[in-house]
Design a protein around this motif. Sequence first.
Motif, mmCIF file in Angstrom:
data_model
loop_
_atom_site.group_PDB
_atom_site.id
_atom_site.type_symbol
_atom_site.label_atom_id
_atom_site.label_comp_id
_atom_site.label_asym_id
_atom_site.label_seq_id
_atom_site.Cartn_x
_atom_site.Cartn_y
_atom_site.Cartn_z
ATOM 1 N N PRO A 163 0.812 -1.217 0.000
ATOM 2 C CA PRO A 163 0.000 0.000 0.000
ATOM 3 C C PRO A 163 0.849 1.273 0.000
ATOM 4 O O PRO A 163 1.818 1.397 0.743
ATOM 5 N N PHE A 164 0.432 2.207 -0.838
ATOM 6 C CA PHE A 164 1.109 3.495 -0.962
ATOM 7 C C PHE A 164 0.072 4.577 -0.696
ATOM 8 O O PHE A 164 -0.748 4.909 -1.546
ATOM 9 N N LEU A 165 0.098 5.127 0.511
ATOM 10 C CA LEU A 165 -0.952 6.051 0.946
ATOM 11 C C LEU A 165 -0.395 7.388 1.413
ATOM 12 O O LEU A 165 -1.057 8.114 2.159
ATOM 13 N N GLU A 166 0.798 7.737 0.977
ATOM 14 C CA GLU A 166 1.350 9.036 1.347
ATOM 15 C C GLU A 166 0.607 10.180 0.674
ATOM 16 O O GLU A 166 0.669 11.320 1.121
ATOM 17 N N LYS A 167 -0.057 9.894 -0.447
ATOM 18 C CA LYS A 167 -0.863 10.876 -1.146
ATOM 19 C C LYS A 167 -2.205 10.241 -1.489
ATOM 20 O O LYS A 167 -2.303 9.028 -1.689
ATOM 21 N N PRO A 168 -3.268 11.050 -1.580
ATOM 22 C CA PRO A 168 -4.541 10.525 -2.077
ATOM 23 C C PRO A 168 -4.383 10.041 -3.519
ATOM 24 O O PRO A 168 -3.379 10.341 -4.176
ATOM 25 N N PRO A 169 -5.375 9.342 -4.068
ATOM 26 C CA PRO A 169 -5.134 8.577 -5.287
ATOM 27 C C PRO A 169 -5.484 9.247 -6.604
ATOM 28 O O PRO A 169 -5.253 8.640 -7.657
ATOM 29 N N LEU A 170 -6.056 10.462 -6.645
ATOM 30 C CA LEU A 170 -6.579 10.962 -7.910
ATOM 31 C C LEU A 170 -5.508 11.077 -8.990
ATOM 32 O O LEU A 170 -5.735 10.676 -10.140
ATOM 33 N N ALA A 171 -4.336 11.623 -8.668
ATOM 34 C CA ALA A 171 -3.277 11.753 -9.670
ATOM 35 C C ALA A 171 -2.841 10.382 -10.169
ATOM 36 O O ALA A 171 -2.570 10.192 -11.368
ATOM 37 N N ILE A 172 -2.785 9.410 -9.273
ATOM 38 C CA ILE A 172 -2.421 8.047 -9.669
ATOM 39 C C ILE A 172 -3.498 7.453 -10.565
ATOM 40 O O ILE A 172 -3.202 6.785 -11.566
ATOM 41 N N TRP A 173 -4.771 7.689 -10.235
ATOM 42 C CA TRP A 173 -5.857 7.184 -11.083
ATOM 43 C C TRP A 173 -5.767 7.768 -12.493
ATOM 44 O O TRP A 173 -5.934 7.044 -13.477
#
Length: 616
Positions: free
Chosen positions: A90-100
Amino acid sequence: MPSRGGMRTRGLQATIRGTGTRLGRAVGRTPPSAAVVLAVATAAVFYRLGDRPLWWWDESFYANAAHNAIAGGHWLIPHLAGFDTIHPSPFLEKPPLAIWLEALSIGVFGPTEFAVRAPSAAATVATAVLVFLLGREIRGRGAGLVAAAAFLTTPAVIVGTNAARFGATDSLHTFLGSLLVALVWLHAADRRDVPPALVGGVAAALLLTKGFAAGAFFAALVPLLLVRRGRFSARFVGVATAVTTVAVGWWVAAVYLLVGDYFVEEIFLEPVWHRIVGADAASTSRRTLVPIFEYPYLTRLQSVFRPWWFPFLFGAVVAAVTGRRTPPDGRSGGLSPRFLVWWTAAVFAPFLFFGTKLWYVVPTFVPAALTVGWLVAAAVDGTTAAVATDASGGERGDGWPIRRSAAVVGLVAGTALAALAGPSGRLYAPADGGGVALDPSMPPDLSVLAVVAALCVGARLVSTDGLGPGLLSLPGGLSLDADAFLRALTAGVALVLVLGVLVGTPAVYAAGNGDEPADTDFRHLGETTAAVVPAGERVYVQPNAAARWFYASYEFYADRPMREVPVDRLRTDPDVRYALMTSQGVPIVDDRNPSVVAESSHLDLVLVELGPPAEP
């Protein structure tokens, strides 16, 4: 053989292409000058966007997580491999919108550098158009043109690390935060009746992009909500808040239910709280103009906002003085230049104390560029009242009085200092004994004078009505608005000229480019692995090699699962066929006749194919 996760991308392609068609229709309705800004910004930002390898730090992390969303189905909780652990975790240092968005881009264009960077580049282009439109709303087309030019030629924006040409979060964060402020500002000033659901949706997208860092933009809105609170009914606030809460809350609740306190630690304690209390290991003492500040932003901004830093400072002074008087129409909540100064300070000030990277302050350059645009337009438009465009595209005054002489003096003084700062842009630095010392470069940079002069002429021309002969009849029953065409042509020429002088070819200067040995070598190792190692075959990693390097970039290119294993398994396990090792570690598997597949002297890494283990 199709790459891992390839079958999952086909449905995404049709959806995103349909969205692109609708966006294309919207672009077709864009005003001519805004369309020119869109075209020039697209050419500048997307030029050779996919040429250089992934930067093996932040950019590779987001690229790896986006690829894992496509290939492994890790959408709700992004997973990153090759940073803290070799296997996806899990990578949760940032929210996911940019990754999505990066994952969707990879789904359309494939796992390429261009796909990784396309969302960030598109966000920068959208921000440039927003800057133009907002500058036009504040003081007319001339202000919009200059503001867009200043934004697109800011080094930290166009070629800086984690900015326009990097697959990261900061460009999207800048666009969404600036859009949120613009929407609320326009609504507060009675310029637009902005739907509250739209405000809530943009606020939610902002929070899902950068998390707590979005708070700087919300701070910028405080004066509008207080001074013009009559424009924000209980229904408006309630709908906007509800949309934001639901759009963000479902993801927060779902992730917390799945991983519990680990989520709190990753999203808040480590990246936010530890930095505030000084427990961030990345924080170091640096020479700053003010000792209590964490990072020398006030020194570095001379270079990363070159040559607009000094015109901005004088523009801020002129705007602050201008904003002290109530406009004749009595609208104290109008699109005032004074608010630009507040907006700049609100998104910049928190990072003076807690920031440690230059890209944290990229959002500052939107209101700063607007301030420069306002200053130039006020100096050249020859009127005493600010002008803006109404819904039909015509010019109208917004009532903010200003003495033209003050704007002229501010522009001349700011331009002169920018020229004296020379090619480096540095005019001052911390003095050895404390305080500030002058640090001018010699000789002065006269290109700054030419650039500002060109923008003054361009701003004057695009603000002039009757520039052409009006509506022209063309063969086939067509017609051409010569005024609009000539203004758009003027805007295009000015933008291209200024970009050519100040930026040149962005791909040549982008930070973390292909000349960086680590970036290039990780791509070479990864692409060789993808070509040699069968799909689905695991690559095993020597323990001390795993401790020395981050493998997010390598894993993105290799597209092969990895695992760190003890030395005994490398020597004896027949299932271990491919191993990534240090050059000093290769002799430990000599009895398996290792064959070197690829190597990097810079990284001190070797990919070997192992023969059968020796018989006991």
